[in-house]
Design an enzyme around this catalytic site. Sequence first.
Site, PDB file in Angstrom:
ATOM      1  N   HIS A  96      -0.199 -23.124 -14.597  1.00  7.85           N
ATOM      2  CA  HIS A  96      -0.824 -23.934 -13.542  1.00  7.85           C
ATOM      3  C   HIS A  96      -2.294 -23.528 -13.468  1.00  7.85           C
ATOM      4  O   HIS A  96      -2.619 -22.481 -12.914  1.00  7.85           O
ATOM      5  CB  HIS A  96      -0.158 -23.715 -12.187  1.00  7.85           C
ATOM      6  CG  HIS A  96      -0.694 -24.593 -11.104  1.00  7.85           C
ATOM      7  ND1 HIS A  96       0.106 -25.446 -10.383  1.00  7.85           N
ATOM      8  CD2 HIS A  96      -1.945 -24.791 -10.629  1.00  7.85           C
ATOM      9  CE1 HIS A  96      -0.641 -26.111  -9.503  1.00  7.85           C
ATOM     10  NE2 HIS A  96      -1.893 -25.711  -9.642  1.00  7.85           N
ATOM     11  N   HIS A 132      -6.596 -24.918 -13.089  1.00 10.44           N
ATOM     12  CA  HIS A 132      -7.661 -25.898 -12.865  1.00 10.44           C
ATOM     13  C   HIS A 132      -8.873 -25.517 -13.706  1.00 10.44           C
ATOM     14  O   HIS A 132      -9.407 -24.410 -13.563  1.00 10.44           O
ATOM     15  CB  HIS A 132      -8.059 -25.930 -11.385  1.00 10.44           C
ATOM     16  CG  HIS A 132      -6.948 -26.365 -10.482  1.00 10.44           C
ATOM     17  ND1 HIS A 132      -6.719 -27.693 -10.165  1.00 10.44           N
ATOM     18  CD2 HIS A 132      -5.983 -25.651  -9.846  1.00 10.44           C
ATOM     19  CE1 HIS A 132      -5.668 -27.773  -9.357  1.00 10.44           C
ATOM     20  NE2 HIS A 132      -5.205 -26.547  -9.154  1.00 10.44           N
ATOM     21  N   LEU A 133      -9.300 -26.429 -14.574  1.00  7.45           N
ATOM     22  CA  LEU A 133     -10.445 -26.166 -15.447  1.00  7.45           C
ATOM     23  C   LEU A 133     -11.675 -26.986 -15.083  1.00  7.45           C
ATOM     24  O   LEU A 133     -12.753 -26.735 -15.621  1.00  7.45           O
ATOM     25  CB  LEU A 133     -10.070 -26.457 -16.908  1.00  7.45           C
ATOM     26  CG  LEU A 133      -9.192 -25.409 -17.587  1.00  7.45           C
ATOM     27  CD1 LEU A 133      -8.801 -25.879 -18.984  1.00  7.45           C
ATOM     28  CD2 LEU A 133      -9.876 -24.066 -17.655  1.00  7.45           C
ATOM     29  N   ARG A 134     -11.512 -27.983 -14.193  1.00  2.46           N
ATOM     30  CA  ARG A 134     -12.632 -28.867 -13.854  1.00  2.46           C
ATOM     31  C   ARG A 134     -13.121 -29.573 -15.121  1.00  2.46           C
ATOM     32  O   ARG A 134     -12.382 -29.785 -16.063  1.00  2.46           O
ATOM     33  CB  ARG A 134     -13.751 -28.123 -13.128  1.00  2.46           C
ATOM     34  CG  ARG A 134     -13.302 -27.252 -11.963  1.00  2.46           C
ATOM     35  CD  ARG A 134     -12.509 -28.017 -10.921  1.00  2.46           C
ATOM     36  NE  ARG A 134     -12.224 -27.156  -9.768  1.00  2.46           N
ATOM     37  CZ  ARG A 134     -11.168 -27.289  -8.999  1.00  2.46           C
ATOM     38  NH1 ARG A 134     -10.277 -28.243  -9.244  1.00  2.46           N
ATOM     39  NH2 ARG A 134     -10.980 -26.485  -7.982  1.00  2.46           N
ATOM     40  N   ASN A 144      -6.339 -33.178 -11.552  1.00  3.33           N
ATOM     41  CA  ASN A 144      -7.030 -33.672 -10.353  1.00  3.33           C
ATOM     42  C   ASN A 144      -8.558 -33.582 -10.496  1.00  3.33           C
ATOM     43  O   ASN A 144      -9.248 -32.964  -9.698  1.00  3.33           O
ATOM     44  CB  ASN A 144      -6.558 -32.949  -9.093  1.00  3.33           C
ATOM     45  CG  ASN A 144      -6.783 -31.452  -9.128  1.00  3.33           C
ATOM     46  OD1 ASN A 144      -6.768 -30.837 -10.192  1.00  3.33           O
ATOM     47  ND2 ASN A 144      -6.985 -30.862  -7.958  1.00  3.33           N
ATOM     48  N   LYS A 173       2.116 -34.556 -12.658  1.00  5.96           N
ATOM     49  CA  LYS A 173       1.824 -33.771 -11.460  1.00  5.96           C
ATOM     50  C   LYS A 173       1.825 -34.657 -10.217  1.00  5.96           C
ATOM     51  O   LYS A 173       1.126 -35.677 -10.161  1.00  5.96           O
ATOM     52  CB  LYS A 173       0.464 -33.088 -11.592  1.00  5.96           C
ATOM     53  CG  LYS A 173       0.066 -32.228 -10.380  1.00  5.96           C
ATOM     54  CD  LYS A 173       1.072 -31.114 -10.139  1.00  5.96           C
ATOM     55  CE  LYS A 173       0.765 -30.359  -8.852  1.00  5.96           C
ATOM     56  NZ  LYS A 173      -0.305 -29.378  -9.008  1.00  5.96           N
ATOM     57  N   HIS A 207       3.202 -30.325  -5.961  1.00  8.27           N
ATOM     58  CA  HIS A 207       2.502 -29.640  -4.879  1.00  8.27           C
ATOM     59  C   HIS A 207       3.355 -29.902  -3.642  1.00  8.27           C
ATOM     60  O   HIS A 207       3.285 -30.971  -3.032  1.00  8.27           O
ATOM     61  CB  HIS A 207       1.086 -30.184  -4.695  1.00  8.27           C
ATOM     62  CG  HIS A 207       0.320 -29.473  -3.618  1.00  8.27           C
ATOM     63  ND1 HIS A 207      -0.758 -28.664  -3.885  1.00  8.27           N
ATOM     64  CD2 HIS A 207       0.489 -29.429  -2.268  1.00  8.27           C
ATOM     65  CE1 HIS A 207      -1.216 -28.154  -2.743  1.00  8.27           C
ATOM     66  NE2 HIS A 207      -0.479 -28.620  -1.751  1.00  8.27           N
ATOM     67  N   HIS A 209       3.187 -23.039  -7.247  1.00 11.97           N
ATOM     68  CA  HIS A 209       2.577 -22.043  -6.353  1.00 11.97           C
ATOM     69  C   HIS A 209       3.380 -21.843  -5.058  1.00 11.97           C
ATOM     70  O   HIS A 209       2.873 -22.061  -3.958  1.00 11.97           O
ATOM     71  CB  HIS A 209       1.123 -22.385  -6.046  1.00 11.97           C
ATOM     72  CG  HIS A 209       0.822 -23.836  -5.786  1.00 11.97           C
ATOM     73  ND1 HIS A 209       1.518 -24.615  -4.873  1.00 11.97           N
ATOM     74  CD2 HIS A 209      -0.122 -24.650  -6.311  1.00 11.97           C
ATOM     75  CE1 HIS A 209       1.019 -25.831  -4.874  1.00 11.97           C
ATOM     76  NE2 HIS A 209       0.019 -25.875  -5.728  1.00 11.97           N
ATOM     77  N   LEU A 235      -4.503 -23.603  -0.940  1.00 12.72           N
ATOM     78  CA  LEU A 235      -3.384 -24.433  -0.491  1.00 12.72           C
ATOM     79  C   LEU A 235      -2.317 -24.474  -1.572  1.00 12.72           C
ATOM     80  O   LEU A 235      -2.649 -24.695  -2.745  1.00 12.72           O
ATOM     81  CB  LEU A 235      -3.867 -25.855  -0.163  1.00 12.72           C
ATOM     82  CG  LEU A 235      -4.720 -25.975   1.101  1.00 12.72           C
ATOM     83  CD1 LEU A 235      -5.272 -27.387   1.236  1.00 12.72           C
ATOM     84  CD2 LEU A 235      -3.918 -25.605   2.356  1.00 12.72           C
ATOM     85  N   ASP A 272      -2.865 -20.987 -10.646  1.00 17.13           N
ATOM     86  CA  ASP A 272      -3.536 -21.944  -9.760  1.00 17.13           C
ATOM     87  C   ASP A 272      -5.004 -21.559  -9.576  1.00 17.13           C
ATOM     88  O   ASP A 272      -5.603 -21.837  -8.531  1.00 17.13           O
ATOM     89  CB  ASP A 272      -2.831 -22.051  -8.402  1.00 17.13           C
ATOM     90  CG  ASP A 272      -3.302 -23.250  -7.578  1.00 17.13           C
ATOM     91  OD1 ASP A 272      -3.848 -24.205  -8.172  1.00 17.13           O
ATOM     92  OD2 ASP A 272      -3.145 -23.230  -6.344  1.00 17.13           O
ATOM     93  N   HIS A 304     -14.468 -23.116  -7.346  1.00 17.63           N
ATOM     94  CA  HIS A 304     -15.354 -23.864  -6.456  1.00 17.63           C
ATOM     95  C   HIS A 304     -16.647 -23.070  -6.313  1.00 17.63           C
ATOM     96  O   HIS A 304     -16.599 -21.848  -6.102  1.00 17.63           O
ATOM     97  CB  HIS A 304     -14.736 -24.048  -5.062  1.00 17.63           C
ATOM     98  CG  HIS A 304     -13.546 -24.945  -5.022  1.00 17.63           C
ATOM     99  ND1 HIS A 304     -13.634 -26.320  -5.103  1.00 17.63           N
ATOM    100  CD2 HIS A 304     -12.224 -24.660  -4.891  1.00 17.63           C
ATOM    101  CE1 HIS A 304     -12.415 -26.844  -5.026  1.00 17.63           C
ATOM    102  NE2 HIS A 304     -11.548 -25.857  -4.901  1.00 17.63           N
ATOM    103  N   ALA A 317     -10.478 -25.465  -0.671  1.00 14.91           N
ATOM    104  CA  ALA A 317      -9.317 -24.599  -0.870  1.00 14.91           C
ATOM    105  C   ALA A 317      -9.208 -24.205  -2.332  1.00 14.91           C
ATOM    106  O   ALA A 317      -9.329 -25.048  -3.221  1.00 14.91           O
ATOM    107  CB  ALA A 317      -8.048 -25.316  -0.426  1.00 14.91           C
TER     108      ALA A 317
END
Length: 344
Positions: free
Chosen positions: A13, A15-17, A41, A99, A136, A174, A218, A246, A250, A262
């Site tokens: 899980h 996030h790489l943007r 996302n 997802k 989620h 998560h 979150l 996760d 940011h 978050a």
Amino acid sequence: MQTLTLIQPDDWHLHLRDGAALKAVLPHTVRQFSRAIVMPNLKPPVRSVEEARAYRHRILAAIPSGKQFEPLMTLYLTDNTSPAEIMAAQASQFIKAVKYYPAGATTHSDLGVTDLRRCDRVFEAMQAVDMPLLLHGEVTDPAVDVFEREAVFIEKHLIPLKQRYPNLRVVLEHITTSEAVQFVLATDKTAATITPQHLLFNRNILFKGGIRPHYYCLPILKQEEHRQAILQAATSGNPKFFLGTDSAPHARNRKENSCGCAGCYTALHALELYAEAFESVQALDKLEAFASFYGPDFYRLPRNGTQITLVKTTWNIPQEIPFPESSLIPLRAGEAITWKMMEN
């Protein structure tokens, strides 16, 4: 124990943007993990096979020279996702899951699902081709207390979903509560990812000495009884529970403001954090299976052939990391940690 050698883990899980942010954070993941399930996302989200293909190519182009890494792609489920898109995703071979975000639940979830029953035809298709659904697991009803949203989601939505589609493979992402642990243990074809922050901290850390925005994620950190429940699950040797950081980058100025984003950034030092959590309950012997075996087994992928080594030594987590717009603050920035991954 002074050294710990593991089959190289994967992150189930992540996030790489995209763009400059992707190039800033990808080297941290590539250093520790061989593969990762990449969250869809973005803005706009990755909703089709072709969008996933294009995003995958951008990730591959950003891998540092000489490094090996495989991004495992996902599709962002919406009210309008079609069964045909699921069939195309399965045929692509590089898309490994779909997802689910409840609309408005977290970062870039505005186009998420408004009602799970709107997606029943999609779930039928996913069950037919054996594609996992990643959840989620929170409700967004403002009348529900933020600390209860996972438990309410399980009771009101996830239990009925699994009753309708018992053969649908599900990952509750998560997890943060004892209710989630019990659901996963009791339900066939169901697994869970667990983050380092939910293993190491309860909700008190959010307010220790003032508001701590870099511990805000979150689902939000919960009470100590819930932390203990997921720590026990992670270190139990049960293959239903496996690693998923996760890690969510940011920029500092987007975390430290009147309405901060978050997400905790852990890709830099994830394995060291997990080692610290497992060591806290004398379970380092269970870390390799949790980090390196159970995830690939659930996704029906081969385990990695390479190894990594962690050394028992104290070092300080950086105060900040270069990042577009501002800087990136890793979890526990500036603090000492007692395990360190050796460089290859």
